[in-house]
Scaffold this motif. Structure first.
Motif, short mmCIF file in Angstrom:
data_model
loop_
_atom_site.label_atom_id
_atom_site.label_comp_id
_atom_site.label_asym_id
_atom_site.label_seq_id
_atom_site.Cartn_x
_atom_site.Cartn_y
_atom_site.Cartn_z
N LEU B 5 28.35 45.47 -16.13
CA LEU B 5 26.94 45.14 -15.93
C LEU B 5 26.51 43.81 -16.53
N PRO B 6 26.82 43.53 -17.82
CA PRO B 6 26.39 42.23 -18.35
C PRO B 6 26.98 41.06 -17.59
N ALA B 7 28.22 41.21 -17.13
CA ALA B 7 28.83 40.12 -16.36
C ALA B 7 28.10 39.91 -15.06
N VAL B 9 24.94 40.62 -14.40
CA VAL B 9 23.66 39.97 -14.66
C VAL B 9 23.85 38.50 -14.95
N ALA B 10 24.83 38.18 -15.81
CA ALA B 10 25.03 36.78 -16.19
C ALA B 10 25.39 35.92 -14.98
N ARG B 13 22.02 35.73 -12.62
CA ARG B 13 20.72 35.54 -13.26
C ARG B 13 20.02 34.27 -12.76
N TRP B 16 18.21 34.69 -9.48
CA TRP B 16 17.01 35.52 -9.59
C TRP B 16 15.86 34.76 -10.23
N TYR B 43 16.16 35.18 -1.22
CA TYR B 43 15.72 36.56 -1.00
C TYR B 43 16.88 37.37 -0.42
N LEU B 50 20.81 43.61 -4.77
CA LEU B 50 20.15 44.90 -4.97
C LEU B 50 21.02 46.02 -4.41
N ASP B 61 18.19 49.03 -15.97
CA ASP B 61 17.08 48.07 -15.92
C ASP B 61 17.35 46.96 -14.92
N ALA B 62 18.61 46.57 -14.81
CA ALA B 62 18.95 45.51 -13.86
C ALA B 62 18.60 45.97 -12.44
N PHE B 65 14.86 45.88 -12.07
CA PHE B 65 14.40 44.50 -11.96
C PHE B 65 14.59 43.97 -10.55
#
Lengths: 256, 330
Positions: B5-7, B9-10, B13, B16, B43, B50, B61-62, B65
């Motif tokens: 997950l952190p990867a 998001v990073a 990011r 977004w 988009y 998504l 949370d990701a 978001f």
């Protein structure tokens, strides 16, 4: 943490992705209404004093205008009852000032912004939702419908959704001052599941505000849940809550 | 295999954040064409992120978001067409009268209910004078007992334009309630229509018994025809809403309600400007002796005639012209 159990609005976009938006409950709606009602009340207090100044007419200039002023006053009553809500919702993307303060917004059932017609309908129905007083009919309707809609929303085909403030920084930002300590050994072992990452991050965010004893207990349980360490190393990590947390942080950072 | 997950998001990011910034500026309406294209691309990327998050990171949370980000972008991209002056003009030239003609049955039913109440009230008071104590408000009864018109006094206390705007808001309230009470399965609308009919009928009959009917007609003549028509039309809209609730047909109740509600509110919104105009007439022309009775009656009849001529004729020629090719094509 799951969005499935709380009421939500499901939307299918043309891109074939299903959005699910959290629906605003009765508490949010009441607070937003209170903010709007307070604003309108102060507007009327100011308007009243300006108006009495004009009518009492110390300088005698406004004598001819007072009739017009009275007309404006009565029209104004109607405007605040109805026009304020409709125009604000149409021009400010489904938000009156109160809704903006609570970050909720009106959308159609398909998630698109409201137009003039929908907004007009749901605000015309305020008169009925207010019956027999204090929004009783509206509140009953909100409690009985799964998506907390009042009668006006049912007729207009609209729903109120919540804008959540979600901070993504917690995934990427490292805490200051523990860049090196304890990170080396932690990287080994199986990958964390998204749920575990969430859990660890939520704990790390809240840890500084916890009671020392609770902080220590929860940290210990998390370390045991991850279950990567041999006994003597675990004892070292659990020696202090600082060491526990820096180990957990290193585990999450190793995922990147 | 999904990335941790952190990867995830990073990695995404930056996209977004760029989309969020564009959306904030899109709201102010300061985007160039190039930026709009970027918005579209971002988009689509966020939508696919998504979908990814839904599968691998559901409930985090990701995920929430991305849900919210995509919803905002979706709202910005698939906006409803803006209502402009041209569409407002088209509404009054074609849409409103055409909707009214299509739903004339409901307006007719609403009118019938109103007239039913009118007859009931009048008959009761004519037959049994004490019925007036039940049906006519006590303030009005006192005036009638003294042999005066209560409408004379409206004017002597307040300047005419206050009366006019006061009456206008009162009429608006009655109209809105007549429509919106249809939400109670149409029963509220039926009640308001019959109740208003009974009151007006009873008052007329009471005045007739006391020999004051001339004064009453003098007051009503100028604005009555249009005003009562508007209340009957709003009643028709309320009945449409009630019908959608009682008999939604093949749709779920909520959808049927929303669909019929859109049509019904057209009738109410279309009436609004006429209601404002007739409020002026009621405030300035109707009370007092400024105008002779025959002038008031002539004004009232011609206004009523014009209103209904507009409702039944406007946009009809264009409707025929546009409907013929549609019929031949199908």
């Amino acid at each position: 943490m799951s969005t499935a159990s709380t009421p939500h609005l499901a939307v299918a976009t043309p891109e074939r992705v299903a959005l699910s938006l959290p629906v605003a409950g009765i508490g949010y709606r009441c607070l937003a209404w209170l903010v709007d009602a307070t604003l309108l009340f102060f507007f009327w207090v100011v308007a009243y004093f300006v108006f009495t100044l004009l009518v009492s007419d110390v300088l005698g200039v406004f004598q001819g205008l007072s009739g017009l002023g009275q007309t404006l006053l009565v029209v104004g009553v109607f405007a605040t009852q109805w026009l304020y809500w409709t125009l604000a919702e149409v021009f400010f993307h489904g938000q009156t000032l109160g809704k903006r303060a609570l970050s909720i917004r009106v959308v159609r059932m398909d998630g698109s912004p409201v137009g003039l017609f929908e907004s007009a309908v749901r605000n015309l129905c305020r008169a009925v939702d207010f019956l027999p007083g204090l929004y009783a009919a509206g509140c009953i309707s909100m409690l009985m419908t799964p998506q907390h809609r009042r009668l006006g929303d049912l007729l207009a085909g609209t729903v109120l959704v919540r804008d959540e403030r979600i901070d993504l920084d917690k995934y990427t930002a490292a805490a200051p001052g523990d860049a090196g300590s304890g990170a080396g050994a932690a990287a080994a072992g199986r990958a964390l599941s998204p749920d575990e990452v969430e859990l660890v991050l939520a704990f790390l965010t809240r840890a500084p505000g916890l009671q020392p004893e609770a902080r220590r207990r929860m940290g210990t349980r998390l370390v045991e849940k991850l279950g990567r360490l041999a006994d003597e190393e675990k004892a070292r990590v659990l020696a202090s809550s600082e060491a526990t947390e820096s180990y957990l942080r290193a585990c999450v950072r190793a995922e990147r | 295999m999904a990335a941790p997950l952190p990867a995830f998001v990073a990695q995404h990011r930056a996209d977004w954040d760029a989309l969020e910034a564009l959306l904030a500026r899109q709201r102010n309406g300061t985007l160039s064409l190039q930026e709009l294209r970027t918005l579209d691309t971002l988009y689509r990327r966020a939508a696919s992120d998504l979908a990814h998050a839904q599968t691998f990171y559901a409930g985090t949370d990701a995920h929430r978001f991305l849900n919210q980000l995509c919803a905002r972008a979706y709202g910005a991209i698939y906006q409803p067409p803006r209502e402009r002056w041209a569409s407002l003009r088209a509404f009054f030239r074609r849409d409103f009268p055409r909707t009214l003609r299509r739903e004339l049955r409901y307006v007719g039913a609403s009118g019938a209910l109103f007239i039913l109440g009118l007859l009931l009230g009048a008959l009761v008071v004519l037959w049994e004078p004490r019925g007036a104590e039940l049906l006519v408000p006590s303030g009005v009864r006192q005036y009638v007992a003294q042999g005066r018109m209560w409408t004379d006094d409206i004017l002597s206390v307040a300047p005419p334009d206050t009366v006019s705007s006061g009456i206008a808001t009162n009429n608006l309230t009655v109209t809105i309630l007549t429509f919106a009470l249809g939400l109670f399965y149409g029963l509220g609308t039926v009640f308001v229509l019959v109740n208003n009919g009974v009151q007006i009928g009873a008052i007329t009959a009471l005045c007739a018994r006391e020999g004051m009917v001339g004064g009453l007609l003098d007051f009503i003549a100028a604005h009555g025809p249009v005003e009562l028509s508007i209340i009957v039309i709003a009643g028709g809209a309320g009945l449409m809403v009630g019908q959608a609730l009682v008999d939604p047909g093949e749709l779920p109740r909520g959808q049927a309600l929303a669909q019929r509600g859109r049509e019904a509110v057209k009738l109410v919104l279309g009436c609004a400007p006429f209601l404002a105009c007739i409020g002026m007439v009621e405030g300035y022309v109707s009370p007092g002796d400024l105008f002779p009775t025959w002038a008031k009656a002539a004004l009232g009849l011609s206004l009523g005639g014009l209103f209904w001529a507009y409702l039944l004729r406007a946009g009809r020629a264009e409707a025929d012209a546009t409907e013929v090719p549609a019929a031949s094509a199908s």
